[in-house]
Motif scaffolding. Structure first.
Motif, short mmCIF file in Angstrom:
data_model
loop_
_atom_site.label_atom_id
_atom_site.label_comp_id
_atom_site.label_asym_id
_atom_site.label_seq_id
_atom_site.Cartn_x
_atom_site.Cartn_y
_atom_site.Cartn_z
N LYS A 136 0.83 -1.21 0.00
CA LYS A 136 0.00 0.00 0.00
C LYS A 136 0.86 1.26 0.00
CE LYS A 136 -4.26 -1.71 2.17
NZ LYS A 136 -5.20 -1.51 3.30
N VAL A 137 1.99 1.21 0.67
CA VAL A 137 2.89 2.35 0.69
C VAL A 137 3.47 2.59 -0.70
CG1 VAL A 137 5.03 3.28 1.66
CG2 VAL A 137 3.44 2.02 3.13
N LEU A 138 3.85 1.50 -1.38
CA LEU A 138 4.37 1.62 -2.74
C LEU A 138 3.31 2.17 -3.69
CD1 LEU A 138 6.38 -1.73 -3.06
CD2 LEU A 138 7.31 0.56 -2.70
N GLN A 139 2.10 1.65 -3.56
CA GLN A 139 1.01 2.13 -4.43
C GLN A 139 0.74 3.61 -4.20
OE1 GLN A 139 -2.20 -0.57 -3.45
NE2 GLN A 139 -1.74 -1.92 -5.19
N GLY A 140 0.77 4.04 -2.94
CA GLY A 140 0.51 5.44 -2.62
C GLY A 140 1.53 6.37 -3.24
N CYS A 141 2.71 5.85 -3.58
CA CYS A 141 3.77 6.65 -4.21
C CYS A 141 3.86 6.37 -5.71
CB CYS A 141 5.11 6.36 -3.53
SG CYS A 141 5.15 6.79 -1.79
N ASN A 142 2.83 5.72 -6.26
CA ASN A 142 2.75 5.42 -7.70
C ASN A 142 3.86 4.48 -8.16
OD1 ASN A 142 0.46 7.11 -8.14
ND2 ASN A 142 1.84 8.89 -8.13
N ILE A 143 4.26 3.55 -7.27
CA ILE A 143 5.22 2.50 -7.63
C ILE A 143 4.47 1.17 -7.69
CG2 ILE A 143 7.29 1.25 -6.88
CD1 ILE A 143 8.27 3.80 -5.58
N ASP A 144 4.64 0.44 -8.77
CA ASP A 144 3.91 -0.81 -9.00
C ASP A 144 4.44 -1.91 -8.08
OD1 ASP A 144 2.53 -2.98 -9.89
OD2 ASP A 144 3.30 -2.92 -11.95
N PRO A 145 3.66 -2.35 -7.05
CA PRO A 145 4.14 -3.40 -6.15
C PRO A 145 4.24 -4.78 -6.81
CG PRO A 145 1.86 -2.87 -5.66
CD PRO A 145 2.31 -1.88 -6.70
N GLN A 146 3.62 -4.94 -7.99
CA GLN A 146 3.75 -6.20 -8.71
C GLN A 146 5.11 -6.32 -9.39
OE1 GLN A 146 1.44 -8.60 -8.53
NE2 GLN A 146 0.21 -7.25 -7.19
N LYS A 147 5.71 -5.18 -9.68
CA LYS A 147 6.98 -5.17 -10.39
C LYS A 147 8.16 -4.91 -9.45
CE LYS A 147 9.28 -2.94 -14.34
NZ LYS A 147 9.14 -1.91 -15.40
N TYR A 148 7.90 -4.08 -8.42
CA TYR A 148 8.99 -3.69 -7.53
C TYR A 148 8.69 -4.12 -6.09
CZ TYR A 148 10.32 -0.61 -11.40
OH TYR A 148 10.68 -0.11 -12.62
N SER A 149 9.74 -4.35 -5.36
CA SER A 149 9.65 -4.61 -3.92
C SER A 149 10.76 -3.82 -3.24
CB SER A 149 9.78 -6.10 -3.63
OG SER A 149 11.03 -6.60 -4.12
N GLY A 150 10.68 -3.75 -1.93
CA GLY A 150 11.71 -2.99 -1.23
C GLY A 150 11.75 -3.33 0.24
N TYR A 151 12.81 -2.87 0.89
CA TYR A 151 12.89 -3.03 2.34
C TYR A 151 13.24 -1.69 2.96
CZ TYR A 151 18.02 -3.43 1.68
OH TYR A 151 19.33 -3.22 1.35
N ALA A 152 12.89 -1.57 4.24
CA ALA A 152 13.17 -0.34 4.99
C ALA A 152 13.61 -0.72 6.40
CB ALA A 152 11.93 0.56 5.03
N PHE A 153 14.40 0.16 7.00
CA PHE A 153 14.82 -0.05 8.38
C PHE A 153 15.01 1.31 9.04
CE2 PHE A 153 18.59 -0.10 5.66
CZ PHE A 153 19.41 0.87 6.25
N GLY A 154 14.90 1.33 10.34
CA GLY A 154 15.11 2.57 11.08
C GLY A 154 15.69 2.27 12.45
N MET A 155 16.65 3.08 12.87
CA MET A 155 17.30 2.83 14.16
C MET A 155 17.65 4.15 14.83
SD MET A 155 21.03 1.67 12.73
CE MET A 155 20.35 1.00 11.18
N GLY A 156 17.73 4.11 16.15
CA GLY A 156 18.14 5.28 16.91
C GLY A 156 19.66 5.37 16.98
N ILE A 157 20.20 6.49 16.51
CA ILE A 157 21.65 6.67 16.54
C ILE A 157 22.14 6.72 17.99
CG2 ILE A 157 23.54 8.18 15.83
CD1 ILE A 157 21.71 9.18 13.58
N ASP A 158 21.32 7.26 18.88
CA ASP A 158 21.70 7.37 20.28
C ASP A 158 22.02 6.00 20.88
OD1 ASP A 158 19.62 9.26 19.31
OD2 ASP A 158 20.24 10.40 21.07
N ARG A 159 21.21 5.01 20.56
CA ARG A 159 21.45 3.68 21.11
C ARG A 159 22.69 3.04 20.51
NH1 ARG A 159 15.56 0.75 22.12
NH2 ARG A 159 14.73 2.38 23.50
N ILE A 160 22.97 3.36 19.26
CA ILE A 160 24.22 2.88 18.66
C ILE A 160 25.41 3.46 19.42
CG2 ILE A 160 25.60 2.80 16.56
CD1 ILE A 160 23.08 1.24 16.24
N VAL A 161 25.32 4.77 19.73
CA VAL A 161 26.40 5.43 20.48
C VAL A 161 26.55 4.79 21.86
CG1 VAL A 161 27.14 7.61 21.51
CG2 VAL A 161 26.12 7.60 19.24
N MET A 162 25.43 4.52 22.52
CA MET A 162 25.48 3.91 23.85
C MET A 162 26.15 2.54 23.79
SD MET A 162 21.69 4.98 25.22
CE MET A 162 21.86 4.13 26.80
#
Length: 343
Positions: free
Chosen positions: A295-321
Motif C-alpha cells: 500500500k505504501v508503494l502504491q501510494g507513491c505510484n510505484i507498481d508493487p507487482q513489479k517492484y519490492s523494497g525493504y526499509a529499516f530505522g534505528m536510533g543513533i543514540d542507542r548505537i552510540v550507547m
C-alpha cells in the motif's frame, strides 16, 4: 571676587600637596571642577556682576580653572607612575611557567558515530536524503499506512502544533518524498535526522533523539537482502563479535516486519536482572525493519507487482550507547564537558 579667588587658589595648593592616591585626587577634581564644583559656581556667578566688572573677573576665574586643572594633572601623572611601579614590584611573573593550553573543540559522540554510519552506507551504494522536521500528518502517518484512528497518533505520544502539523516521529516521511519523486526505481537512500516523541527522560528514552532510516526499492529485493545489510552494518559499527537476532514484529508500513536485537553491552554474556539497559533479558532492541508494504508503494505510484523494497530505522543514540558502553542516554544531552571530552 579677587579675595575669594586668592583664598581658593591657596586652598588648592594645600590640598594637592596632601593627596596620596588617585581616589582622593578624583574627589578633589569633582569638588572643584564638577557640575556643582567651587570653580564652576564661580563661573556661573559672573552673570551677577556688572558689565564693567565681568571681563576682569572672568579672566581671573579662568586662570584659577587652568591652575586647578594643571595641578590635578601633574599630581595624577605622579601618582599613576608610583602606582605602576608598586604594581610591577608586587606582581611577580615567572616567564618560565607554561602558558594556559587553549582548549580545542571536537565532534560530539553522536556526530562521530553518525559520520561513520553514513560513510559505511555510502560505501554500500546508498545516498543521503533529507526532509523537514515539522511534517504534515500525511507524510508522517497517512502515507505510511497509518490511519486516522491509529494509536501512534495519540497526542500523548506525539508533539502536535496548533495548526495541525506534527514534529516528525520518524524520518520515514523522507522515504515517502523520495519515492514520490522517483516513481521508477531503483531507490537506495538513508535518511538521518532528529525525531521527536512524547517520552519521559530515563536511561534509554528521550523526548527528542536522532534516527537514521534506510530504504531500498528495486526489482527482486528480498528479506534476505535486508538481513544481510543489517548484520554487516552491526558488525562494522559495533564489532565483529556482536550478536544479533531478528524477532517478528508489526509496523503498518512494512510486511513482513521484524525487530533486530543485539546482545546487551552492559551484561555481556552474564545476564543481570537489575541491568538498567536490557532489564535482565540480555538483549537490546536496536532497530525495526521489514519489507515495504504494497500500500505504501502504491501510494507513491510505484507498481508493487513489479517492484519490492525493504526499509529499516534505528536510533543513533542507542548505537552510540552500545559503541561507548554508555548506560544512560541523558548523558548525551547534558553537555557535561568532563563526559564529552572522553570521546
Amino acid at each position: 571676587m579677587q579675595d575669594k579667588i586668592n583664598e581658593l587658589q591657596e586652598s588648592i595648593q594645600q590640598k594637592v600637596s596632601k593627596i596620596a592616591n588617585l581616589t582622593d585626587l578624583e574627589t578633589m577634581r569633582v569638588q572643584l571642577l564638577g557640575k556643582k564644583g567651587e570653580i564652576t559656581q564661580l563661573l556661573k556667578s559672573l552673570g551677577t556682576l556688572s558689565k564693567e566688572e565681568r571681563p576682569a573677573a572672568g579672566q581671573l576665574v579662568n586662570k584659577l580653572r587652568v591652575f586647578a586643572e594643571t595641578q590635578i594633572s601633574t599630581i595624577e601623572q605622579k601618582l599613576s607612575k608610583e602606582k605602576l611601579a608598586q604594581d610591577l614590584q608586587q606582581e611577580n611573573i615567572d616567564v618560565t611557567m607554561p602558558g594556559r593550553r587553549r582548549l580545542i573543540g571536537h565532534l560530539h559522540p553522536l556526530t562521530l558515530v553518525l559520520n561513520e554510519m553514513q560513510d559505511l552506507f555510502i560505501g554500500m551504494g546508498f545516498t543521503i536524503a533529507d526532509g523537514p522536521e515539522i511534517e504534515t500528518d500525511y507524510y508522517n502517518f497517512e502515507a505510511l499506512n497509518i490511519p486516522a484512528n491509529h494509536p501512534v497518533k495519540d497526542e500523548q505520544d506525539t508533539f502536535y502544533t496548533d495548526e495541525g502539523f506534527v514534529l516528525r516521529t520518524q524520518t520515514s516521511g523522507v522515504q515517502i518524498r523520495v519515492m514520490e519523486q522517483n516513481p521508477v526505481p531503483p531507490i537506495r537512500i538513508i535518511a538521518p535526522g532528529t525525531v521527536y516523541r512524547s517520552d519521559d527522560w530515563d536511561a534509554t528514552h528521550a523526548p527528542n533523539f536522532h534516527q537514521i532510516e534506510g530504504l531500498v526499492v528495486d526489482q527482486n529485493v528480498t528479506m534476505a537482502d535486508l538481513k544481510g545489510i543489517l548484520i554487516l552494518f552491526a558488525k562494522k559499527i559495533l564489532g565483529e563479535n556482536i550478536k544479533t537476532r531478528f524477532r517478528p514484529s508489526f509496523f503498518p508500513f512494512t510486511e513482513p516486519s521484524a525487530e533486530m536485537d543485539i546482545n546487551c553491552f552492559v551484561c555481556q554474556d552474564t545476564v543481570n536482572e537489575n541491568c538498567p539497559v536490557c532489564k535482565g533479558s540480555g538483549w537490546v532492541e536496536l532497530l525495526g525493519c521489514g519489507m515495504v508494504h504494497p500500500k505504501v508503494l502504491q501510494g507513491c505510484n510505484i507498481d508493487p507487482q513489479k517492484y519490492s523494497g525493504y526499509a529499516f530505522g534505528m536510533g543513533i543514540d542507542r548505537i552510540v550507547m552500545q559503541r561507548y558502553n554508555i548506560t544512560d542516554i541523558r548523558l548525551l544531552y547534558e553537555n557535561d564537558m568532563q563526559f564529552l571530552t572522553q570521546f
